[in-house]
Design an enzyme around this catalytic site. Structure first.
Site, PDB file in Angstrom:
ATOM      1  N   THR A   1       0.759  -1.166  -0.284  1.00 53.93           N
ATOM      2  CA  THR A   1      -0.022   0.706   0.124  1.00 53.93           C
ATOM      3  C   THR A   1       0.671   1.284  -0.113  1.00 53.93           C
ATOM      4  O   THR A   1       0.784   2.057   1.306  1.00 53.93           O
ATOM      5  CB  THR A   1      -0.940   0.061   1.460  1.00 53.93           C
ATOM      6  OG1 THR A   1      -0.309  -0.267   2.554  1.00 53.93           O
ATOM      7  CG2 THR A   1      -1.927  -1.107   0.723  1.00 53.93           C
TER       8      THR A   1
ATOM      9  N   THR B   1      -0.408  -2.300   5.341  1.00 57.48           N
ATOM     10  CA  THR B   1      -0.874  -1.314   6.181  1.00 57.48           C
ATOM     11  C   THR B   1      -1.666  -0.399   5.537  1.00 57.48           C
ATOM     12  O   THR B   1      -1.495   0.014   4.492  1.00 57.48           O
ATOM     13  CB  THR B   1       0.784  -0.187   6.551  1.00 57.48           C
ATOM     14  OG1 THR B   1       1.721  -1.773   6.894  1.00 57.48           O
ATOM     15  CG2 THR B   1       0.638   0.617   7.968  1.00 57.48           C
TER      16      THR B   1
ATOM     17  N   ARG C   1       4.123  -6.189  11.909  1.00 57.35           N
ATOM     18  CA  ARG C   1       4.430  -5.401  12.584  1.00 57.35           C
ATOM     19  C   ARG C   1       6.258  -5.549  12.583  1.00 57.35           C
ATOM     20  O   ARG C   1       6.933  -6.431  13.525  1.00 57.35           O
ATOM     21  CB  ARG C   1       4.027  -5.363  13.859  1.00 57.35           C
ATOM     22  CG  ARG C   1       3.146  -4.879  13.839  1.00 57.35           C
ATOM     23  CD  ARG C   1       2.724  -5.242  15.577  1.00 57.35           C
ATOM     24  NE  ARG C   1       2.788  -4.074  16.788  1.00 57.35           N
ATOM     25  CZ  ARG C   1       2.084  -4.025  17.869  1.00 57.35           C
ATOM     26  NH1 ARG C   1       2.034  -5.438  18.460  1.00 57.35           N
ATOM     27  NH2 ARG C   1       3.222  -2.891  18.377  1.00 57.35           N
TER      28      ARG C   1
ATOM     29  N   LYS D   1      -0.335   1.088  13.911  1.00 55.82           N
ATOM     30  CA  LYS D   1       0.805  -0.032  13.585  1.00 55.82           C
ATOM     31  C   LYS D   1       1.105   1.758  13.149  1.00 55.82           C
ATOM     32  O   LYS D   1       2.918   1.778  12.770  1.00 55.82           O
ATOM     33  CB  LYS D   1       0.659  -0.044  11.905  1.00 55.82           C
ATOM     34  CG  LYS D   1       1.262  -0.518  11.195  1.00 55.82           C
ATOM     35  CD  LYS D   1       2.746  -0.982  11.070  1.00 55.82           C
ATOM     36  CE  LYS D   1       3.434  -1.263  10.090  1.00 55.82           C
ATOM     37  NZ  LYS D   1       3.109  -1.843   9.170  1.00 55.82           N
TER      38      LYS D   1
ATOM     39  N   ASN E   1       5.554   3.398  14.001  1.00 59.83           N
ATOM     40  CA  ASN E   1       6.405   3.646  12.964  1.00 59.83           C
ATOM     41  C   ASN E   1       6.834   5.103  12.995  1.00 59.83           C
ATOM     42  O   ASN E   1       8.013   5.870  12.489  1.00 59.83           O
ATOM     43  CB  ASN E   1       6.144   2.977  11.671  1.00 59.83           C
ATOM     44  CG  ASN E   1       6.614   2.065  11.100  1.00 59.83           C
ATOM     45  OD1 ASN E   1       7.396   1.445  11.800  1.00 59.83           O
ATOM     46  ND2 ASN E   1       5.657   1.151  10.351  1.00 59.83           N
TER      47      ASN E   1
ATOM     48  N   HIS F   1      22.866  10.250  30.508  1.00 63.45           N
ATOM     49  CA  HIS F   1      21.885  10.922  31.372  1.00 63.45           C
ATOM     50  C   HIS F   1      20.958   9.318  31.068  1.00 63.45           C
ATOM     51  O   HIS F   1      20.439   8.677  30.000  1.00 63.45           O
ATOM     52  CB  HIS F   1      21.331  11.924  30.658  1.00 63.45           C
ATOM     53  CG  HIS F   1      20.179  12.824  31.478  1.00 63.45           C
ATOM     54  ND1 HIS F   1      19.213  12.387  31.790  1.00 63.45           N
ATOM     55  CD2 HIS F   1      19.828  13.817  31.992  1.00 63.45           C
ATOM     56  CE1 HIS F   1      18.004  12.440  32.405  1.00 63.45           C
ATOM     57  NE2 HIS F   1      18.713  13.376  32.973  1.00 63.45           N
TER      58      HIS F   1
ATOM     59  N   GLY G   1      15.095   4.657   5.722  1.00 63.37           N
ATOM     60  CA  GLY G   1      14.395   4.281   4.135  1.00 63.37           C
ATOM     61  C   GLY G   1      13.254   3.292   4.110  1.00 63.37           C
ATOM     62  O   GLY G   1      12.523   2.732   6.140  1.00 63.37           O
TER      63      GLY G   1
ATOM     64  N   CYS H   1       8.315   1.158   5.826  1.00 66.89           N
ATOM     65  CA  CYS H   1       7.176   1.849   6.379  1.00 66.89           C
ATOM     66  C   CYS H   1       7.703   3.493   6.992  1.00 66.89           C
ATOM     67  O   CYS H   1       6.496   4.016   6.945  1.00 66.89           O
ATOM     68  CB  CYS H   1       7.000   0.342   7.481  1.00 66.89           C
ATOM     69  SG  CYS H   1       6.419  -1.384   6.611  1.00 66.89           S
TER      70      CYS H   1
ATOM     71  N   TYR I   1      18.684   0.156   1.700  1.00 70.09           N
ATOM     72  CA  TYR I   1      18.036   1.056   2.779  1.00 70.09           C
ATOM     73  C   TYR I   1      19.048   0.427   4.891  1.00 70.09           C
ATOM     74  O   TYR I   1      18.854   1.896   5.776  1.00 70.09           O
ATOM     75  CB  TYR I   1      16.501   0.759   3.499  1.00 70.09           C
ATOM     76  CG  TYR I   1      16.113   0.186   4.386  1.00 70.09           C
ATOM     77  CD1 TYR I   1      15.853   0.335   5.355  1.00 70.09           C
ATOM     78  CD2 TYR I   1      15.846  -1.126   3.951  1.00 70.09           C
ATOM     79  CE1 TYR I   1      14.940  -0.624   5.978  1.00 70.09           C
ATOM     80  CE2 TYR I   1      14.679  -1.900   4.404  1.00 70.09           C
ATOM     81  CZ  TYR I   1      15.447  -1.406   5.923  1.00 70.09           C
ATOM     82  OH  TYR I   1      13.923  -2.406   6.886  1.00 70.09           O
TER      83      TYR I   1
END
Length: 500
Positions: free
Chosen positions: A135, A172, A205, A257, A261, A295, A308, A311, A374
């Site tokens: 998608t 997705t 996922r 989802k 990301n 820290h 890259g 998602c 990527y």
């Protein structure tokens, strides 16, 4: 399950009347306990008699099909790409995943996994349909659901009426897609949720490079709008995953989802923003990051040349698009995405300036890019920032050679060398574009001998120790440590803190 269902009911109470009306399409006899079709399908799932087809045999669909096969089901893996199906039938996988090719051969030998490019042979007489197609995002940032809708049409043309089926969407999608896109299509075709079709949304996922491990061991979220669909999907997924399974409403699962990301994209953008600030202030970002991370509540990621994959580059846009008509200002997410997108161009400018400083013009210079995927240790080049950097360098007049030990087919506009030596011979600049294990072990002294005078070493992943690179005879360069501060940093090198 009772708690999860209570959550669904709570979510439903806040839905628009139109969505609640659709929920009532679940036939009253089902709600009253006449569960013959449901019980029959549940028995098939539990007894591994359910026949499954997965539409899309790519990065998610293939490993999912093989895991279900290994769990004992008969699975058909459908894809419209004939060459892909041919390779799968021969036991070949084009992308690198630990254990995936071995599992493919094991499943083929069992006779329970069948790669198929024929629609009729793949989709006829199935009990469970899982859609795992891409998608992508359009140029304007809006979602492209064309592949999903085409796959859905294929499924609905083969679903047997009065023989209940389970339809699971893994692709997705933006929030409200299940309610305002998928469910209306079912209604228009005369299907009844909870009777003809049980429907669930279960977003993948998993991360390339760890697909089998994360699909079989990670936690899963199942989005539904009726209790029975949730139970069926939970029974199916619990057959191959050891992780926890949580059931919620469609819209919540869709949003989760995208939030996951977008959160990661924003955190990467923050690291890159810190790097840009360090460049402006003549400070080393590696030292700033190392000290800040002392820290107990700070964990700044490594900066780099961008983001890259399939998602992280699109999901923030899905989230932004889903609330665009609500008057909500999500500029934080938008600016983070834009910042990450501009990093390849910024990296190209750093390289241009560093080479100009030693008297080298782009049209007279050769850049060797090592690693173009990527991320490290995968073969996936989708939306790779290293590729974007290559295109930026070529636009500026550089000659560019590429070497990637994991990539066999050259992407558009890329000259792929057969060896490391071929790529770096005569280079004026070495670029680390992906942190592959093989590349992290390269002998810098040997590479330096093959380069021209005054070579620049651009560490796009902050994977190398600057001192080691400089001792080999290179000028070290990276986002957050530009060439114009090297001399300053050398003066305070004895005070530097380096990660172990």
């Amino acid at each position: 399950m009772a708690r999860d269902c209570a959550l669904i009911i709570s979510s439903i109470s806040s839905l628009p009347k139109r969505s609640i009306k659709r929920l009532y399409l679940v036939r009253s006899e089902v709600l009253m306990g006449e569960l013959g079709g449901y019980q029959s399908l549940l028995s098939k799932i539990r007894e591994k008699r359910a026949k499954i087809v997965i539409l899309g045999q790519g990065y998610i669909g293939l490993p999912l099909a093989l895991l279900l096969c290994r769990a004992g089901y008969h699975v058909t893996g459908f894809d419209i790409k004939e060459s892909l199906i041919k390779d799968l039938k021969e036991g070949k996988v084009k992308f690198s995943e630990v254990g995936l090719e071995e599992l493919l051969k094991e499943c083929l030998a069992s006779g329970r996994y069948s790669p198929e490019d024929s629609v009729e042979r793949a989709l006829s007489n199935r009990d469970i349909y899982i859609i795992a197609v891409q998608t992508p995002v359009k140029i304007n940032g809006r979602p492209n659901l064309g592949y999903l809708l085409s796959a859905l049409e294929l499924v609905l043309s083969h679903v047997r009426r009065y023989a209940p089926s389970l339809l699971v969407i893994e692709s997705t999608v933006p929030p409200k897609t299940m309610e305002e896109v998928v469910m209306p299509i079912l209604e228009e075709r005369g299907f009844y949720l909870g009777d003809d079709i049980f429907l669930a949304y279960c977003p993948e996922r998993a991360m390339p490079g760890r697909l089998l491990q994360e699909l079989s061991g990670g936690n899963r979220i199942i989005g539904v709008i009726d209790e029975l669909s949730g139970k069926l999907t939970e029974a199916l997924y619990s057959s191959f995953t050891k992780g926890n399974i949580r059931i919620t409403h469609f819209r919540t699962a869709e949003l989760v989802k995208l939030v996951e990301n977008s959160y990661r994209d924003v955190n990467i953008a923050f690291a890159n923003a810190v790097a840009l600030a360090c460049e402006a202030l003549d400070v080393d970002v590696d030292e700033v990051r190392a000290l800040a991370n002392l820290h107990p509540r700070v964990n700044i990621l490594k900066p780099g040349i961008g983001v890259g994959g399939s998602c992280l580059t699109k999901d923030p846009y899905f989230l932004l698009n889903s609330v665009s008509s609500h008057g909500i200002n999500l500029d934080l997410i938008r600016v983070a995405r834009k910042l990450n997108e501009m990093l390849p161009k910024h990296a190209a400018e750093l390289i241009v300036n560093a080479l100009k400083a030693v008297g080298k013009r782009p049209e007279e210079s050769l850049v060797a890019v090592l690693g173009i995927t990527y991320k490290g240790n995968v073969r996936d080049c989708r939306n790779s920032p290293a590729l974007e950097l290559i295109y930026e360098l070529k636009e500026r007049g550089f000659s560019v050679r590429v070497y990637d030990p994991l990539v066999n087919e050259a992407p558009r506009g890329v000259y792929l060398c057969r060896s490391l030596e071929e790529a770096v011979k005569g280079a004026d600049c070495i670029v680390i574009g992906a942190e592959h294990s093989q590349l992290l072990k390269i002998n810098l002294d040997e590479i330096r001998v093959l380069c021209r005078d005054s070579p620049v070493f651009f560490d796009g992943k902050h994977a190398f120790d600057r001192k080691v690179v400089e001792e080999a005879g290179f000028e070290y360069l990276s986002v957050g440590c530009p060439a114009n501060v090297i001399e300053i940093l050398k003066e305070i090198a004895e005070h530097h803190i380096h990660e172990p």
